[in-house]
Design an enzyme around this catalytic site. Sequence first.
Site, PDB file in Angstrom:
ATOM      1  CB  CYS A 101      17.455 -39.566   0.994  1.00 23.94           C
ATOM      2  SG  CYS A 101      16.131 -38.268   1.698  1.00 23.94           S
TER       3      CYS A 101
ATOM      4  CB  CYS B 233       4.251 -34.681  -1.755  1.00 21.56           C
ATOM      5  SG  CYS B 233       3.071 -35.926  -2.091  1.00 21.56           S
TER       6      CYS B 233
ATOM      7  CG  ASN C  40      -0.132   0.402   2.366  1.00 23.57           C
ATOM      8  OD1 ASN C  40      -0.347   1.809   2.823  1.00 23.57           O
ATOM      9  ND2 ASN C  40       0.383  -0.595   3.271  1.00 23.57           N
TER      10      ASN C  40
ATOM     11  CB  CYS D  55      14.595 -35.562  -5.856  1.00 23.92           C
ATOM     12  SG  CYS D  55      15.776 -36.223  -5.039  1.00 23.92           S
TER      13      CYS D  55
ATOM     14  CB  CYS E 143       4.745   4.505   8.011  1.00 26.34           C
ATOM     15  SG  CYS E 143       3.880   4.868   6.424  1.00 26.34           S
TER      16      CYS E 143
ATOM     17  CG  ASN F 166       5.181  -0.364   9.686  1.00 23.85           C
ATOM     18  OD1 ASN F 166       4.542  -0.431   8.607  1.00 23.85           O
ATOM     19  ND2 ASN F 166       4.812   0.657  10.453  1.00 23.85           N
TER      20      ASN F 166
ATOM     21  CB  CYS G 293      16.911 -31.320   1.214  1.00 23.55           C
ATOM     22  SG  CYS G 293      16.035 -31.936  -0.251  1.00 23.55           S
TER      23      CYS G 293
END
Lengths: 435, 420
Positions: free
Chosen positions: B378, B388, B73, B352, B135, B200, B381
Amino acid sequence: MTALGDSIHKSLTELEVKLEANRCLYCYDAPCMNACPTHIDVASFISKIAQGNIKGSARDILSANPMGASCARVCPTDELCEGACVYRKDDSPIRIGDLQRFAVDWAMRSGDRLFEPGAPTGKHVAVVGGGPAGLSTARDLRLKGHAVTIFDAHDELGGLNTYGIVPFRLSTEVALWEAQQVVELGAEVRAGVRVGEDVPFESLLDGFDAVVIACGMGSVPRLGIDGEDLDGVWDALDFIERVKTGTFAGELGDRVAVIGAGNTAIDALTCAKRLGAERVTAYYRRGESQMSAYGFEYEFAKQENIEFRFFCMPLRILARDGRAGAIEFARTELRQGALRRVEGREFVEPVTAVIRAIGQSRLEATLNAFGVETESGVVRVDDDLATTRRGVFAAGDCIYAKGTREAMVVEAAEQGKLAARSVDAYVNAERRNDG
Amino acid sequence: MADLRSNLAGIVSPNPFWLASAPPTNSGYQVMRAFEAGWGGVVWKTLGTPITNVTSRFAGLNYKQNKMVAMNNIELITDRPLDENLAEIRECKRAFPDRAIVASLMEVCEQKPWWELVKRVQEEDIDGFELNFGCPHGMSERGMGAAVGQHPDLIEQVTAWVKEVARVPVVVKLTPNITDVRVPARAAKSGGADAVSMINTINSLMGVDIDTWNPIPHVDGKSSHGGYCGPAVKPIALNMVNECARDPLVGLPISGIGGVEFWQDAVEFFLLGASNVQVCTAVMHHGFRIIDQLIDGLQNYMDERKLATMESLIGGSRDRITAWDNLNLNYKIVAEIDQESCIHCSKCYIACEDAAHQCIDRSVIGGVAQLRVDQAHCVGCNLCMMVCPVDECITMVQVDTGLPPESWKERSRKTTVGTP
């Protein structure tokens, strides 16, 4: 009453398109793509819709499937792309057919040129038949730069798309637009020319570097019963063609009997109903689970108030005032898979018209005159769609043998692509040999 | 039933959900509606010398079909006279004496105007002040808002001036448009602030209309940077809240602001150290009625966990945030795919394969992709789980490495050479 031309396909609203396109998961190596005989990259074309790139989407669709506009209307998507959608199990599948229609309709409206012909190769290919298979072949040959001449017996291109599918499923306008795309790529058209009658097949072999036979199948076979030649007995394809071209001048009356329960039978049934026949009934000698119409077609017919009568076989058509007035049927039953007539259960149904829709005959004599080998009227082809005759290839319904391939527009389109690839390889090899 | 009463540095409210100083708290009419709906408190739209606003003012960030995952804004503080605002504050307080009304203030960086503003406003029965040092647009060019918030010495000075005359708690609202939020927070503390609120809005440019090439939003073809807020900023806010909550030199109660839309968001702010939360964008999107979702969700959550008061929730996860070099290098998790719920979309595979460690094996059997994790390789991570589309289909399971916990700090102490 629903008007004949009122499409059964409701266009998606812009909001529906946005919601549905964004719902697509953009799967990798997507099952929908693999379920499509032409391997349209569905995830890609839907993602392009979601991104506001409708032109790119339409190009994705039509590059994989030159018949993408008609397929978006006549494909049994439940059994193909949408049947394979990963959302099918836990949610409803993505409305792939509807989204495809949205994108291709956009292309139809925009008039944007989506493809350019390839650089001229100096080779010239004859395509016999301008239906889905022939058009698809011609389109891809033009993209490769080969000159193409399409021979078609009808005045307009499109084959069954133009003449054999009822207007509320596939309008003439869409079928002709699709054909026009091929013409605009520079394919030459010899309409109203029947190869084998107006032009000798051998002359094609002399005048062209290769020939592709895509002549489809013939008319609906005769029932082989008495009364078949009476007024008021129609061949379903002839009936649909006359309706679609606005030349149907016959009287159906209020009780129409359609013999058969395949997809063409459904077309004839629903078409007769929309033409105003009060009572339209399908008579099929086997049962509901044996009928060859797609499930969604059967459902559609029932919604259109079509009656289905199973296990009844026509014995003869009886005349009234010189026209078909009744059919005498025999009851049948299936015993261990074999269909048998049940004696003593004959009955007579009053009718005002009879439409036979029991499949299509083979153009065996024509094909034999072309000098290609056939088997039960089906052109014999190898994996590359080469016939037994050098330089002659075949695609579409003329190579459709029950149990091997599906007689679908989308399958014909894929065969057309394959035929084009094979022809391209063939003429290029010939060129090397020439050189 | 859990007691949702909230206390921020002495400012009490029946629940910990306040409306942030923003368009929804622009008028007495709106605040009355908010209180009727059940909001615990409001921070009134910033009072100060009335300004003139431009049109247009807001822009939303959409993600696919989801509208307003963030917004920005370029609206300024109140555009109405102080007297009018104060009369409305009086009316609202009279109608809802149990709710918190906090007056947001902004003035030029001089003692006298601040004193005058504070004195005048606290003639009304307000519960606290919030100093708008955050602001990022419009006011900062005039030496106010973020122009103050980006200078710790000014924060300290102005806070001190306010504290000299204020009879109610003073909350300092911090801008995120700085490098280390703890520095301005410490300055607020030095100036005598009773609490801090954050964040803010963040400096942002929402976008460009690629058809017209106009910025979004544009004012007669031009725009300026705006303040970014909404769900997408929550992670930034959570981090800043927690950094202040953990800093002993800050040591102030915190009012959490930034992307709260659902009760779960609020719970996260509380767990990381916020005493209450302030909401704006979600109300701008859906209206005041969302307070029912927030209260009901929080109430049920606390009841199910037998948490009796807000204090039992606040800061619950605060000290689980630490420096990277304190993390256990011997903790190992690997992905596991539940074959029952897998829908075979292969999104985990391609993520992957192309962006992680090539640890998902894919084989197409009967036209259906079968996906399995190569757990030996694996690295845990989380990426596959993240992409998924089916909740709980991919889970991360712990693997016993047989090794005692060891952080980088501990490991590097043992070795003479070593770089991270």
